[in-house]
Design a protein around this motif. Sequence first.
Motif, mmCIF file in Angstrom:
data_model
loop_
_atom_site.group_PDB
_atom_site.id
_atom_site.type_symbol
_atom_site.label_atom_id
_atom_site.label_comp_id
_atom_site.label_asym_id
_atom_site.label_seq_id
_atom_site.Cartn_x
_atom_site.Cartn_y
_atom_site.Cartn_z
ATOM 1 N N ILE A 4 0.541 -1.770 0.273
ATOM 2 C CA ILE A 4 0.180 -0.078 -0.203
ATOM 3 C C ILE A 4 0.458 1.344 0.494
ATOM 4 C CG2 ILE A 4 -1.809 1.178 1.803
ATOM 5 C CD1 ILE A 4 -3.009 -1.217 1.948
ATOM 6 N N ILE A 5 2.547 1.510 0.823
ATOM 7 C CA ILE A 5 3.399 2.258 0.661
ATOM 8 C C ILE A 5 3.386 3.008 -0.887
ATOM 9 C CG2 ILE A 5 4.478 3.496 1.756
ATOM 10 C CD1 ILE A 5 4.442 1.883 4.049
ATOM 11 N N LEU A 7 2.629 1.928 -3.889
ATOM 12 C CA LEU A 7 1.230 2.605 -4.334
ATOM 13 C C LEU A 7 1.377 3.518 -3.887
ATOM 14 C CD1 LEU A 7 -1.077 -0.324 -4.925
ATOM 15 C CD2 LEU A 7 0.832 0.758 -5.965
ATOM 16 N N LEU A 8 0.218 4.593 -2.717
ATOM 17 C CA LEU A 8 0.464 5.839 -2.326
ATOM 18 C C LEU A 8 1.227 6.519 -2.853
ATOM 19 C CD1 LEU A 8 -0.862 5.131 1.310
ATOM 20 C CD2 LEU A 8 -2.180 5.830 -0.741
ATOM 21 N N LEU A 9 2.386 6.716 -2.770
ATOM 22 C CA LEU A 9 3.685 6.959 -2.980
ATOM 23 C C LEU A 9 3.150 7.626 -4.500
ATOM 24 C CD1 LEU A 9 6.992 5.613 -1.276
ATOM 25 C CD2 LEU A 9 5.120 8.219 -0.960
ATOM 26 N N ILE A 10 3.371 6.197 -5.561
ATOM 27 C CA ILE A 10 3.092 6.583 -7.259
ATOM 28 C C ILE A 10 2.207 7.660 -7.425
ATOM 29 C CG2 ILE A 10 2.387 5.177 -8.982
ATOM 30 C CD1 ILE A 10 4.635 2.997 -7.997
#
Length: 205
Positions: A4-5, A7-10
């Motif tokens: 999840i982390i 993906l959130l950064l992207i």
Amino acid sequence: MYIIIPLLLIAGSLLGVTIIVRRKMPYLRKLSPEAHQVGDSILRDYFPELVAWFRSIKWHENRQAALRETEKFLRRMRLVFLKFDHLSERLIKKVRKVHLSSDFKAKTENVSLNKEVPAAPQGGTAPALETPESLKAREQELIIEISQDPKNASLYETLGDLYLKINSDIDAREAYEAALAIEPNNQIVARKYSSLLKKSTATTQ
């Protein structure tokens, strides 16, 4: 959780890029087609002042001056390397001297743990027959004398001669090197040391 982390950064990065592009779109639409043309060189496009300054230098006229400055720089670098070489040579000699002193100190400590060394014959006369026991006793005497007078080159020379008698060439070489470190101009020790090196070289070949 670990996926999840990233993906959130992207997603955050894409959102930021989208916002920047949307804000710059009005300026991009106002650009004329001529502004999109790329020059002959990337350096000229991004650093025109630097390229102009570089081309303004008269290299042919300043060639001799540039060569002179280059020669001065190389000479200075040569002096720096020579000083570094001399410094490293001095450090090597100091380390070698400490190494030899440590070896003889260790031998002295080993001698102190052994039995008391028998007294030498009166009158300074050597035994008629040199046995391994007498040579070992003489070695211990010399090591003790060296520990009491470490600056005496003749003691190291005598110890080197003794090691030659018992065919301990490595110890003899170290003893001669210690003597030469104290008296570099001692020709007798130098000849003994040179002959020992020749003998060692011939043996290895």
